[in-house]
Design a protein around this motif. Structure first.
Motif, PDB file in Angstrom:
ATOM      1  N   GLY A   7       0.777  -1.231   0.000  1.00 60.22           N
ATOM      2  CA  GLY A   7       0.000   0.000   0.000  1.00 60.22           C
ATOM      3  C   GLY A   7       0.807   1.277   0.000  1.00 60.22           C
ATOM      4  O   GLY A   7       0.239   2.372  -0.076  1.00 60.22           O
ATOM      5  N   GLY A   8       2.116   1.168   0.097  1.00 54.99           N
ATOM      6  CA  GLY A   8       2.939   2.363   0.082  1.00 54.99           C
ATOM      7  C   GLY A   8       2.937   3.029  -1.278  1.00 54.99           C
ATOM      8  O   GLY A   8       2.450   2.477  -2.265  1.00 54.99           O
ATOM      9  N   GLY A   9       3.474   4.239  -1.324  1.00 52.16           N
ATOM     10  CA  GLY A   9       3.535   4.965  -2.591  1.00 52.16           C
ATOM     11  C   GLY A   9       3.923   6.405  -2.373  1.00 52.16           C
ATOM     12  O   GLY A   9       4.344   6.792  -1.276  1.00 52.16           O
ATOM     13  N   LEU A  10       3.764   7.178  -3.423  1.00 49.68           N
ATOM     14  CA  LEU A  10       4.080   8.608  -3.394  1.00 49.68           C
ATOM     15  C   LEU A  10       2.788   9.398  -3.265  1.00 49.68           C
ATOM     16  O   LEU A  10       1.832   9.173  -4.017  1.00 49.68           O
ATOM     17  CB  LEU A  10       4.814   9.004  -4.670  1.00 49.68           C
ATOM     18  CG  LEU A  10       5.101  10.489  -4.879  1.00 49.68           C
ATOM     19  CD1 LEU A  10       6.053  11.006  -3.805  1.00 49.68           C
ATOM     20  CD2 LEU A  10       5.676  10.718  -6.277  1.00 49.68           C
ATOM     21  N   VAL A  11       2.760  10.310  -2.307  1.00 55.69           N
ATOM     22  CA  VAL A  11       1.558  11.110  -2.075  1.00 55.69           C
ATOM     23  C   VAL A  11       1.983  12.528  -1.707  1.00 55.69           C
ATOM     24  O   VAL A  11       3.060  12.735  -1.133  1.00 55.69           O
ATOM     25  CB  VAL A  11       0.686  10.472  -0.973  1.00 55.69           C
ATOM     26  CG1 VAL A  11       1.410  10.449   0.352  1.00 55.69           C
ATOM     27  CG2 VAL A  11      -0.658  11.158  -0.853  1.00 55.69           C
ATOM     28  N   GLN A  12       1.149  13.486  -2.025  1.00 55.16           N
ATOM     29  CA  GLN A  12       1.443  14.877  -1.656  1.00 55.16           C
ATOM     30  C   GLN A  12       1.105  15.113  -0.190  1.00 55.16           C
ATOM     31  O   GLN A  12       0.237  14.440   0.380  1.00 55.16           O
ATOM     32  CB  GLN A  12       0.643  15.830  -2.532  1.00 55.16           C
ATOM     33  CG  GLN A  12       1.146  15.923  -3.962  1.00 55.16           C
ATOM     34  CD  GLN A  12       0.476  17.033  -4.734  1.00 55.16           C
ATOM     35  OE1 GLN A  12      -0.672  17.397  -4.469  1.00 55.16           O
ATOM     36  NE2 GLN A  12       1.176  17.592  -5.713  1.00 55.16           N
ATOM     37  N   ALA A  13       1.773  16.076   0.372  1.00 60.90           N
ATOM     38  CA  ALA A  13       1.481  16.452   1.757  1.00 60.90           C
ATOM     39  C   ALA A  13       0.004  16.799   1.880  1.00 60.90           C
ATOM     40  O   ALA A  13      -0.570  17.467   1.005  1.00 60.90           O
ATOM     41  CB  ALA A  13       2.343  17.631   2.174  1.00 60.90           C
ATOM     42  N   ALA A  87       5.575  15.580   5.247  1.00 61.74           N
ATOM     43  CA  ALA A  87       6.848  15.158   4.682  1.00 61.74           C
ATOM     44  C   ALA A  87       7.621  14.283   5.673  1.00 61.74           C
ATOM     45  O   ALA A  87       8.298  13.327   5.277  1.00 61.74           O
ATOM     46  CB  ALA A  87       7.681  16.375   4.285  1.00 61.74           C
ATOM     47  N   GLU A  88       7.494  14.591   6.944  1.00 58.08           N
ATOM     48  CA  GLU A  88       8.222  13.817   7.968  1.00 58.08           C
ATOM     49  C   GLU A  88       7.660  12.416   8.189  1.00 58.08           C
ATOM     50  O   GLU A  88       8.225  11.634   8.939  1.00 58.08           O
ATOM     51  CB  GLU A  88       8.270  14.576   9.293  1.00 58.08           C
ATOM     52  CG  GLU A  88       6.931  15.060   9.783  1.00 58.08           C
ATOM     53  CD  GLU A  88       6.681  16.515   9.418  1.00 58.08           C
ATOM     54  OE1 GLU A  88       6.972  16.917   8.253  1.00 58.08           O
ATOM     55  OE2 GLU A  88       6.172  17.252  10.289  1.00 58.08           O
ATOM     56  N   ASP A  89       6.543  12.095   7.525  1.00 52.12           N
ATOM     57  CA  ASP A  89       6.025  10.727   7.576  1.00 52.12           C
ATOM     58  C   ASP A  89       6.708   9.826   6.548  1.00 52.12           C
ATOM     59  O   ASP A  89       6.469   8.619   6.527  1.00 52.12           O
ATOM     60  CB  ASP A  89       4.515  10.715   7.316  1.00 52.12           C
ATOM     61  CG  ASP A  89       3.728  11.412   8.408  1.00 52.12           C
ATOM     62  OD1 ASP A  89       2.782  12.160   8.065  1.00 52.12           O
ATOM     63  OD2 ASP A  89       4.053  11.215   9.592  1.00 52.12           O
ATOM     64  N   THR A  90       7.547  10.401   5.707  1.00 54.61           N
ATOM     65  CA  THR A  90       8.265   9.625   4.705  1.00 54.61           C
ATOM     66  C   THR A  90       9.165   8.596   5.381  1.00 54.61           C
ATOM     67  O   THR A  90      10.000   8.949   6.224  1.00 54.61           O
ATOM     68  CB  THR A  90       9.108  10.552   3.813  1.00 54.61           C
ATOM     69  OG1 THR A  90       8.232  11.393   3.061  1.00 54.61           O
ATOM     70  CG2 THR A  90       9.978   9.744   2.867  1.00 54.61           C
ATOM     71  N   ALA A  91       8.989   7.339   5.019  1.00 55.76           N
ATOM     72  CA  ALA A  91       9.745   6.252   5.649  1.00 55.76           C
ATOM     73  C   ALA A  91       9.347   4.931   5.001  1.00 55.76           C
ATOM     74  O   ALA A  91       8.390   4.863   4.236  1.00 55.76           O
ATOM     75  CB  ALA A  91       9.459   6.193   7.147  1.00 55.76           C
ATOM     76  N   ILE A  92      10.100   3.904   5.343  1.00 59.68           N
ATOM     77  CA  ILE A  92       9.662   2.542   5.053  1.00 59.68           C
ATOM     78  C   ILE A  92       8.830   2.085   6.248  1.00 59.68           C
ATOM     79  O   ILE A  92       9.283   2.207   7.397  1.00 59.68           O
ATOM     80  CB  ILE A  92      10.858   1.596   4.835  1.00 59.68           C
ATOM     81  CG1 ILE A  92      11.682   2.063   3.640  1.00 59.68           C
ATOM     82  CG2 ILE A  92      10.363   0.170   4.621  1.00 59.68           C
ATOM     83  CD1 ILE A  92      12.967   1.270   3.441  1.00 59.68           C
ATOM     84  N   GLY A 116       8.322  -4.543   4.659  1.00 62.32           N
ATOM     85  CA  GLY A 116       8.325  -3.088   4.552  1.00 62.32           C
ATOM     86  C   GLY A 116       7.726  -2.590   3.256  1.00 62.32           C
ATOM     87  O   GLY A 116       7.828  -3.229   2.211  1.00 62.32           O
ATOM     88  N   THR A 117       7.109  -1.423   3.330  1.00 64.86           N
ATOM     89  CA  THR A 117       6.568  -0.756   2.159  1.00 64.86           C
ATOM     90  C   THR A 117       6.904   0.732   2.267  1.00 64.86           C
ATOM     91  O   THR A 117       6.784   1.326   3.333  1.00 64.86           O
ATOM     92  CB  THR A 117       5.042  -0.996   2.031  1.00 64.86           C
ATOM     93  OG1 THR A 117       4.549  -0.413   0.827  1.00 64.86           O
ATOM     94  CG2 THR A 117       4.270  -0.421   3.223  1.00 64.86           C
ATOM     95  N   LEU A 118       7.357   1.315   1.163  1.00 65.26           N
ATOM     96  CA  LEU A 118       7.866   2.675   1.180  1.00 65.26           C
ATOM     97  C   LEU A 118       6.743   3.693   1.012  1.00 65.26           C
ATOM     98  O   LEU A 118       5.948   3.611   0.075  1.00 65.26           O
ATOM     99  CB  LEU A 118       8.899   2.862   0.071  1.00 65.26           C
ATOM    100  CG  LEU A 118       9.480   4.265  -0.113  1.00 65.26           C
ATOM    101  CD1 LEU A 118      10.238   4.698   1.146  1.00 65.26           C
ATOM    102  CD2 LEU A 118      10.383   4.305  -1.343  1.00 65.26           C
ATOM    103  N   VAL A 119       6.725   4.653   1.905  1.00 65.20           N
ATOM    104  CA  VAL A 119       5.805   5.786   1.816  1.00 65.20           C
ATOM    105  C   VAL A 119       6.633   7.057   1.627  1.00 65.20           C
ATOM    106  O   VAL A 119       7.518   7.347   2.434  1.00 65.20           O
ATOM    107  CB  VAL A 119       4.948   5.909   3.095  1.00 65.20           C
ATOM    108  CG1 VAL A 119       4.134   7.201   3.077  1.00 65.20           C
ATOM    109  CG2 VAL A 119       4.041   4.695   3.244  1.00 65.20           C
ATOM    110  N   THR A 120       6.333   7.785   0.560  1.00 62.68           N
ATOM    111  CA  THR A 120       7.034   9.033   0.287  1.00 62.68           C
ATOM    112  C   THR A 120       6.007  10.152   0.213  1.00 62.68           C
ATOM    113  O   THR A 120       5.073  10.080  -0.591  1.00 62.68           O
ATOM    114  CB  THR A 120       7.815   8.959  -1.035  1.00 62.68           C
ATOM    115  OG1 THR A 120       8.727   7.856  -0.985  1.00 62.68           O
ATOM    116  CG2 THR A 120       8.602  10.249  -1.258  1.00 62.68           C
TER     117      THR A 120
END
Length: 123
Positions: A7-13, A87-92, A116-120
């Protein structure tokens, strides 16, 4: 025992994501399930935990009010709904499981870990 995080991925603040952790290999009804995260250059930290039986939950202060942990007994899956992302939630993000964690927020308390799943989160 397998824990499969997704479920991780790239999302805007300000946006939202929902992570899933599919558990298999044993009956987890007596387990505590946890979500942890690790940002680049930082130690792995606790995010949220839930007791499978009864559903009691516990959150890190940094995510309280924004994240919600839940579980679906029929699907043997634990979710982490993340809203108002920063932005500070960015992590695996990792899911973990243990029958009797000595401390829900301690990484050394959990016997089983997912990959782990990457959230950016872009600002």
């Amino acid at each position: 025992v397998q824990l499969q995080a997704s479920g991780g991925g790239l999302v805007q603040a300000g946006g939202s994501l929902r992570l899933s952790c599919a558990a298999s290999g044993r009956t987890f009804s007596s387990y505590v399930m946890g979500w942890f995260r690790q940002a680049p250059g930082k130690e792995r930290e606790f995010v949220a935990g839930i007791r499978w039986s009864g559903g009691s939950s516990y959150y890190a202060e940094s995510v309280k009010g924004r994240f919600t942990i839940s579980r679906d007994n029929a699907k043997n899956t634990v979710y982490l709904q993340m809203n108002s992302l920063k932005a500070e939630d960015t992590a695996i993000y990792y899911c973990a499981a243990d029958r009797r964690p000595a401390g829900w927020a301690r990484t050394d308390s959990y016997e089983y870990w997912g990959q782990g799943t990457l959230v950016t989160v872009s600002s």
